[in-house]
Design an enzyme around this catalytic site. Sequence first.
Site, short mmCIF file in Angstrom:
data_model
loop_
_atom_site.label_atom_id
_atom_site.label_comp_id
_atom_site.label_asym_id
_atom_site.label_seq_id
_atom_site.Cartn_x
_atom_site.Cartn_y
_atom_site.Cartn_z
N SER A 21 0.86 -1.19 0.00
CA SER A 21 0.00 0.00 0.00
C SER A 21 0.89 1.24 0.00
O SER A 21 2.09 1.15 0.31
CB SER A 21 -0.85 0.00 1.28
OG SER A 21 -1.48 1.24 1.48
N TYR A 25 -1.89 -1.34 10.38
CA TYR A 25 -1.98 -1.44 8.92
C TYR A 25 -0.64 -1.05 8.28
O TYR A 25 -0.10 -1.78 7.44
CB TYR A 25 -3.10 -0.54 8.41
CG TYR A 25 -3.35 -0.65 6.92
CD1 TYR A 25 -3.98 -1.76 6.38
CD2 TYR A 25 -2.95 0.37 6.04
CE1 TYR A 25 -4.20 -1.87 5.00
CE2 TYR A 25 -3.17 0.26 4.67
CZ TYR A 25 -3.79 -0.86 4.16
OH TYR A 25 -4.01 -0.96 2.80
P1 NAD Z 1 -11.66 -4.84 0.25
O1 NAD Z 1 -11.80 -4.16 1.56
O2 NAD Z 1 -12.55 -4.37 -0.87
O3 NAD Z 1 -11.80 -6.38 0.56
C1 NAD Z 1 -11.54 -7.33 -0.42
C2 NAD Z 1 -11.97 -8.69 0.07
O4 NAD Z 1 -11.13 -9.18 1.13
C3 NAD Z 1 -13.38 -8.81 0.61
O5 NAD Z 1 -14.15 -9.57 -0.31
C4 NAD Z 1 -13.21 -9.53 1.94
O6 NAD Z 1 -14.22 -10.48 2.19
C5 NAD Z 1 -11.86 -10.22 1.75
N1 NAD Z 1 -11.17 -10.64 2.98
C6 NAD Z 1 -11.08 -9.97 4.14
N2 NAD Z 1 -10.36 -10.69 5.04
C7 NAD Z 1 -9.99 -11.83 4.41
C8 NAD Z 1 -9.27 -12.97 4.83
N3 NAD Z 1 -8.78 -13.07 6.08
N4 NAD Z 1 -9.06 -13.98 3.94
C9 NAD Z 1 -9.58 -13.92 2.70
N5 NAD Z 1 -10.29 -12.85 2.26
C10 NAD Z 1 -10.51 -11.83 3.10
O7 NAD Z 1 -10.13 -4.75 -0.26
P2 NAD Z 1 -9.47 -3.79 -1.35
O8 NAD Z 1 -9.72 -2.37 -0.95
O9 NAD Z 1 -9.82 -4.24 -2.70
O10 NAD Z 1 -7.92 -4.07 -1.04
C11 NAD Z 1 -7.25 -5.20 -1.55
C12 NAD Z 1 -5.80 -5.11 -1.11
O11 NAD Z 1 -5.24 -3.88 -1.55
C13 NAD Z 1 -5.62 -5.14 0.42
O12 NAD Z 1 -4.44 -5.84 0.73
C14 NAD Z 1 -5.49 -3.66 0.76
O13 NAD Z 1 -4.79 -3.46 1.97
C15 NAD Z 1 -4.73 -3.15 -0.45
N6 NAD Z 1 -4.92 -1.71 -0.67
C16 NAD Z 1 -6.15 -1.20 -0.93
C17 NAD Z 1 -6.29 0.17 -1.13
C18 NAD Z 1 -7.64 0.81 -1.43
O14 NAD Z 1 -7.74 2.05 -1.47
N7 NAD Z 1 -8.69 0.03 -1.67
C19 NAD Z 1 -5.17 1.01 -1.07
C20 NAD Z 1 -3.94 0.44 -0.78
C21 NAD Z 1 -3.82 -0.93 -0.59
#
Ligand code: NAD
Length: 258
Positions: free
Chosen positions: A140, A153
């Site tokens: 991230s 985080y």
């Molecule tokens: P999200 O919050 O939309 O969640 C995606 C999915 O993760 C959900 O379907 C949830 O059920 C599943 N999940 C949660 N815990 C889990 C577990 N223990 N095992 C399996 N599945 C699980 O996520 P996102 O925003 O698409 O983020 C995806 C990745 O990208 C993450 O690692 C997040 O930290 C990273 N990220 C996201 C952003 C953002 O702005 N969305 C920014 C930087 C990094």
Amino acid sequence: MDLAIRGLRVLVTAGASGIGLATARAFAREGARVHVCDVDQTALNAVAASDPAIVQSVCDVADRAAVTRMFDQVTATFGGLDALVNNAGIAGPIAACEDIALADWERTLAVNLTGQFLCAQRAIPWLRKSSNPSIANLSSAAGRFGFPMRTPYAASKWAVIGLSKSLSIELGRDGVRVNAICPGSVAGPRIDAVFANKAAARGISAATVRDEALTKTSLRRLVSADDIANAIVFLASPLGANISGQVLPIDADTQALF
Ligand code: NAD
């Protein structure tokens, strides 16, 4: 551009929504064979209905036994694995360090870091047998900058970079590429809710909070889940054959977190 990944065998963790689902769809569009796992059965059911070509199963990536079962299923169905996308990650608590419960700290590290370790452990023997093997670990912007009120985080996402760079060296001689992906804030309802909450807490408008946030990015915009997905697919394709050990921000040139 032909990415030449038809038939690539791909596992995307937490692939039932968000960046994971966008990534699974991007691979599937290019003719890859895709398995997604997720903890959310309802969301997986929706994927089964909307994207029947994507295979799916329930798995909490922090649960070692569940990860083992899931890999047994994936490799039995696909006969191997070429690309692991370690996407699962949770936001963790939003609080001052001294107010964070140990259980919340541990759960954040368990999903965001140990989950990637457990999946990599199971994937590596299969990736070593692949002709085009790769791992993409989701870090991230919070893995490159300090992030106040989000210490679990940020700590987990910085750790993902250490895991990725070390694995890249460890697996390089077997041709397995390992990269860390650092998304910035992704446009959509989640970030809109964050802006709204911050605006309510400060007694200002959500638009003002959003404008402030965008001044921290050189391109003055948020990114999309497809931006992240496209980069991951490129890195897993033969076009990314010589890219490993890298930390790739996809964040409109974010200069600080807000
Ligand atoms: P999200 O919050 O939309 O969640 C995606 C999915 O993760 C959900 O379907 C949830 O059920 C599943 N999940 C949660 N815990 C889990 C577990 N223990 N095992 C399996 N599945 C699980 O996520 P996102 O925003 O698409 O983020 C995806 C990745 O990208 C993450 O690692 C997040 O930290 C990273 N990220 C996201 C952003 C953002 O702005 N969305 C920014 C930087 C990094």
